[in-house]
Design a protein around this motif. Sequence first.
Motif, mmCIF file in Angstrom:
data_model
loop_
_atom_site.group_PDB
_atom_site.id
_atom_site.type_symbol
_atom_site.label_atom_id
_atom_site.label_comp_id
_atom_site.label_asym_id
_atom_site.label_seq_id
_atom_site.Cartn_x
_atom_site.Cartn_y
_atom_site.Cartn_z
ATOM 1 N N GLY A 203 0.703 -1.182 -0.621
ATOM 2 C CA GLY A 203 0.051 0.073 -0.181
ATOM 3 C C GLY A 203 0.885 1.043 0.323
ATOM 4 O O GLY A 203 0.809 2.518 -0.696
ATOM 5 N N ARG A 204 1.681 1.210 0.328
ATOM 6 C CA ARG A 204 2.840 2.519 0.629
ATOM 7 C C ARG A 204 3.781 2.326 -0.135
ATOM 8 O O ARG A 204 3.774 3.952 -1.311
ATOM 9 N N VAL A 205 4.336 1.328 -1.241
ATOM 10 C CA VAL A 205 4.660 1.400 -2.280
ATOM 11 C C VAL A 205 3.483 2.493 -3.211
ATOM 12 O O VAL A 205 4.106 2.624 -4.183
ATOM 13 N N ARG A 206 2.188 1.354 -3.011
ATOM 14 C CA ARG A 206 1.348 2.279 -4.522
ATOM 15 C C ARG A 206 1.461 3.050 -4.339
ATOM 16 O O ARG A 206 1.709 4.339 -5.329
ATOM 17 N N ALA A 207 1.344 4.193 -3.379
ATOM 18 C CA ALA A 207 0.848 5.686 -2.803
ATOM 19 C C ALA A 207 1.923 6.012 -3.319
ATOM 20 O O ALA A 207 1.510 7.503 -3.351
ATOM 21 N N TYR A 208 3.805 5.831 -2.564
ATOM 22 C CA TYR A 208 4.461 6.767 -3.080
ATOM 23 C C TYR A 208 4.518 6.580 -4.433
ATOM 24 O O TYR A 208 4.389 7.439 -5.402
ATOM 25 N N GLU A 269 6.475 11.468 1.672
ATOM 26 C CA GLU A 269 5.711 11.080 2.535
ATOM 27 C C GLU A 269 5.182 9.755 2.896
ATOM 28 O O GLU A 269 5.026 9.108 3.713
ATOM 29 N N ALA A 270 4.994 9.157 1.535
ATOM 30 C CA ALA A 270 4.029 7.651 1.760
ATOM 31 C C ALA A 270 6.018 6.454 2.292
ATOM 32 O O ALA A 270 5.115 5.383 2.698
ATOM 33 N N MET A 271 7.039 7.236 1.754
ATOM 34 C CA MET A 271 7.735 6.397 2.485
ATOM 35 C C MET A 271 8.029 6.073 3.574
ATOM 36 O O MET A 271 8.903 5.368 4.784
ATOM 37 N N ASP A 272 7.325 6.833 4.509
ATOM 38 C CA ASP A 272 7.356 7.059 6.304
ATOM 39 C C ASP A 272 7.413 5.357 6.594
ATOM 40 O O ASP A 272 5.990 5.104 6.385
#
Length: 292
Positions: A203-208, A269-272
């Motif tokens: 999910g975070r990878v996709r947001a990034y 921010e998505a990498m947090d």
Amino acid sequence: MGNAFTDRMARDQALIEDYLARAFASEARHADLQEAMEYSLLAGGKRIRPVLTLETCRLCGGDVQAALPFACGVEMVHTYSLIHDDLPAMDNDDLRRGRPTNHIVYGEATAILAGDALLTAAFEQLTKANLSADRVVEAVGCLSHAAGSAGMVGGQALDMAGEGRALDREELELLQSLKTGALISAAAELGCIAAGGTPEQRGRVRAYAQALGRAFQVRDDMLDVISSQAELGKPVGSDQTNEKNTFVTTLGLEGCATLVEELTRQAVEAMDGFAQPEFHVWLARSLAQRTK
Ligand code: GRG
């Protein structure tokens, strides 16, 4: 401008170039088909998508070598899209990656076949990854969805349907998220899949990648106005000549610069939550400033 990240990117690019150069080397040659495929595939693109696959695999704790067939499969899909996009029936361009386009050199029929064969070869590459069958199947599902009518080709259809009228911001965002964003997101997600990442990491990878893909397209529209043919290896000003709907026509150059900044902030921010997000942070910031 050498720093640790540009060196790391150069090492990833070298792995990708080497793999791509060998991909069809042992195949029987049929007329000039493989030559036409390699003409565009080995023409020295930036390799942003496959680098994203390799680095996202690393980010999620996986082995970069195992992700190489996934990375190169994504680049094959990207190259096919460029060959077909340049055809007379589409954008009718005669320069790409600093060279005459595929159909100018090999003719339209061979260029269509070279694109078709690269698209199919991409999925053959995915099956060659030394990974479990469930990861390979997941990667095939992810890439085929992103490349097809629900993704890149769907975006191209919207682009063609929108020719000759002004699109509003929402329509343009949808078109670009499909045409450019879907494949960039799939590139990153394939790295996460190769690494066996968790749904939360995915999910975070996709947001990034979605924020990065949007920023990439907005910057691309800016470069068509502010850059040069020598720098880009393709004609500039073609969006205006072809009366294309772009972020520059919708927001103006300053609005675009502000949007790229905001999207880059969102990507960072998505990498947090990742232990070692430094490369992805650097990549997002450098793509925001890119000149080619
Ligand atoms: C399936 C025909 C067909 C088209 C799909 C992706 C696409 C739609 C067309 C390609 C042309 C284009 C301008 C797409 C927008 C995405 C984009 C900025 C592509 C260029 O990617 P770079 O800058 O190119 O990564 P290099 O050459 O560096 O790989």
